[in-house]
Design an enzyme around this catalytic site. Structure first.
Site, PDB file in Angstrom:
ATOM      1  CG  ASP A 139       7.588  42.040  12.722  1.00 50.72           C
ATOM      2  OD1 ASP A 139       7.578  42.684  11.654  1.00 50.72           O
ATOM      3  OD2 ASP A 139       8.101  42.470  13.768  1.00 50.72           O
ATOM      4  CG  ASP A 324      17.123  36.890 -10.182  1.00 52.44           C
ATOM      5  OD1 ASP A 324      18.164  37.404  -9.736  1.00 52.44           O
ATOM      6  OD2 ASP A 324      16.819  35.698 -10.006  1.00 52.44           O
ATOM      7  CD  GLU A 353      21.613  38.448 -11.322  1.00 47.73           C
ATOM      8  OE1 GLU A 353      22.354  38.343 -10.336  1.00 47.73           O
ATOM      9  OE2 GLU A 353      20.630  37.694 -11.513  1.00 47.73           O
TER      10      GLU A 353
END
Length: 612
Positions: A139, A324, A353
């Site tokens: 994390d 992308d 995209e």
């Protein structure tokens, strides 16, 4: 005297070390037996450009050692003959009296994955940071901490969390998982979304490791799931090491680091009347200051990016790529990339995209499309026009028929499919990570939800569904994209609700979940839907839209009522597709529905009928 000599020796030693200090080699390995026998290796090290390279390995020869205006980089071009054996290629860099050796691994290919995806698949789109946190140890990283109260911060989702819920995804009925970018985003603030890459060859350590990603892909394949990897060629993150030591002055568009905002004028690429200046601002301008715009016209960068995608396919065995911001990079470069990937992996699929409001513009980008005289080579495009229309058409405020009706707008959009070279290689969706979620907080019931999903999963194309749709996750972009990329309830230990299980969902959520699951599981076994011919009828004054998916052995009839009133329609109009069938089985309820005379359909209702 001795002290003076010692100091001189230390100075000489330090100078030699500075003369050729090897810092990074990319890609870290390659494979023998590739169809393209050329390999580019980018070497970064202090004054490495002043070194002379030698090697001695059977089947491997040096084609070129290219220098740039930065002496800290070398671009080595090797030829790897077809019959070359795996092994370690000893790259020896010599600068004066100093020699630096790097053992470069050539591996054997395994020929796994790269299966592609098509209209028989349904993609489940996941934003990894927001799906599930399976490993608490990854994390925290450097100065970035987890803050689930901040929609724009890191929340802790990772590859382990995804792996722990693969059975959930498979049991729902999905065949393919599309992951928003998982490559390293070591940016201030965390860049949870993944679109500011700081290392193209590493998985973000907050998600896991390269090996974990390869293992995850293998596990997915073992479960019958495919994997689509999100990639970005248009830009990198401003914290990429390149920005501190550019490989070349023209590596970044607009004077190697000067921020110039793109105009987002995507139509200029296809506009025959467009000014070159406008096109240049589109392709060379930056999205935001934190995403420097890459110049793919630099041949070394172009080779780097093409090899990077091929490396990930070969290393992790992903089945597809979603690229992308497809219109923004250099057009000729993107053409070449599509050709080279397809040459190595003929079944592989790339979806770009292509964010446009008109079908003509989306179709222009597809491979073999007659609208484009300079074939873009892209197999699959995204159908944004249908998305925008669907969000309006499946609302509760449409109660008229004829040409002004909501269903007529959908019909009209589908009627323009003649512009697409391959209509089944078009990605269809109701929402994604860049749009407001389709599900709305103020939806009074599930009629809108059910009707839209029935349409999405039975019309032409390859459907994609955004994570959480199955449990009615909603959200609008409001201040930022983080509001539509919220955490899946139950993906974190201690969540008040666990909506991965039925007991953690409300009755309404379970109804939505079950409806989607039935449609998905049924769709997988129905070639009439996944590859059959589509025939549709013009919506009349009743405000209903009727279409069929047809193969010789089967017909599926779909009826959508776009109004807020119950409607009774004369089925004789559809005799061309109904033929001798007298009834159809409702794929959701299993009920037998007569189709020979009049059919009554509820307000905002739908029928998906297997004719028999």
């Amino acid at each position: 005297m001795k002290r003076t000599i010692l100091i001189l020796l230390l100075i000489i030693s330090a100078c030699q070390t500075q003369a050729a200090q090897l810092l990074q080699v990319e890609p870290a390995n390659w494979w023998v037996g590739m169809k393209n026998t050329q390999l580019q290796i980018m070497v970064h090290g202090t004054n490495i450009g002043k070194s002379k390279l030698t090697l001695n390995f059977p089947g491997v020869t040096i084609k070129e050692v290219a220098h740039t205006d930065n002496a800290n980089y070398l671009f080595i071009y090797l030829n790897i003959a077809a019959q070359t054996k795996p092994g370690l290629v000893k790259l020896q860099f010599t600068d004066g009296t100093q020699k630096t050796t790097y053992n470069y691994p050539l591996k054997a290919r395994t020929k796994e994955g790269a299966a592609g995806f098509n209209s028989a698949d349904v993609l489940y789109l996941i934003t990894p940071d927001r799906f599930a946190n399976g490993d608490l140890k990854n994390d925290a990283l450097e100065d970035v901490n987890i803050d689930r109260n901040d929609p724009n911060a890191r929340h802790g989702g990772d590859l382990a969390g995804i792996e722990q819920h693969l059975d959930y995804i498979k049991d729902l009925g999905f065949t393919t998982v599309w992951l928003n970018p998982v490559q390293e985003n070591r940016m201030p603030g965390g860049s949870y979304h993944g679109y500011a890459i700081t290392n193209f060859y590493n998985i973000d350590p907050r998600f896991g490791t390269n090996q974990q990603f390869a293992d995850l892909t293998k596990t997915m394949h073992n479960k019958g799931l495919k994997v689509v990897m999100d990639m970005i060629f248009n830009h990198c993150g401003s914290s990429h090491p390149w920005m501190k030591d550019l490989p070349a002055k023209d590596w970044i568009n607009n004077n190697s680091g000067t921020y110039v905002q793109t105009n987002h004028a995507k139509y200029t690429i296809m506009d025959p009347h467009a000014a070159k200046a406008d096109r240049d601002v589109l392709t060379d301008g930056w999205f935001v200051p934190s995403m420097p715009d890459l110049n793919q016209r630099n041949r070394h960068l172009a080779n780097y990016l093409i090899q990077n995608s091929i490396w990930w396919i070969e290393y992790s065995h992903v089945d597809g790529i979603r690229q992308d911001t497809y219109p923004y990079p250099d057009y000729a470069f993107m053409q070449r990339w599509c050709r080279e990937v397809e040459a190595e992996y003929p079944k592989f699929n790339i979806v770009g995209e292509s964010w446009y409001g008109r079908s003509s513009a989306s179709a222009w980008w597809q491979k073999n499309d007659k609208l484009n005289q300079h074939d873009a080579g892209l197999k699959s495009v995204m159908d944004f026009p249908l998305t925008f229309i669907s969000n309006d058409a499946f609302g509760y405020n449409n109660n008229n028929g004829g040409e002004g009706s909501a269903m007529f707008k959908i019909y009209e959009e589908i009627a323009q499919d003649f512009m697409f070279a391959d209509i089944n290689n078009v990605l269809t969706f109701l929402d994604n990570h860049d749009l407001d979620r389709f599900v709305r907080k103020d939806d009074p019931d599930l009629r809108r939800y059910k009707q839209a999903l029935a349409f999405l999963l039975t019309t032409r194309g390859t459907p994609q569904i955004y994570y959480g749709t199955e449990v009615l996750m909603d959200g609008k972009k409001e201040k930022s994209d983080g509001y539509v990329r919220t955490d899946f309830p139950g993906g974190w230990a201690g969540d008040k609700e666990n909506q991965f299980v039925a007991s953690g969902r409300s009755a309404k959520q379970n109804e939505a979940f079950s409806y989607l699951q039935k449609l998905l599981q049924w769709r997988k076994a129905n070639p009439a839907i996944t590859s059959g011919k589509l025939m549709h009828y013009v919506p009349d004054n009743s405000g209903t839209y009727v279409y069929a998916r047809i193969i010789p052995a089967k017909t599926v009839l779909v009826v959508l009522n776009g109004t807020n009133d119950n409607k009774t329609i004369d089925m004789s109009r559809f005799k061309e597709v109904i033929k001798t069938h007298t009834q159809g089985r409702d794929v959701i309820t299993g009920a037998l529905v007569p189709v020979t005379k009049n059919l009554t359909i509820a307000a905002k209702g739908q029928y998906v009928l297997e004719l028999n």
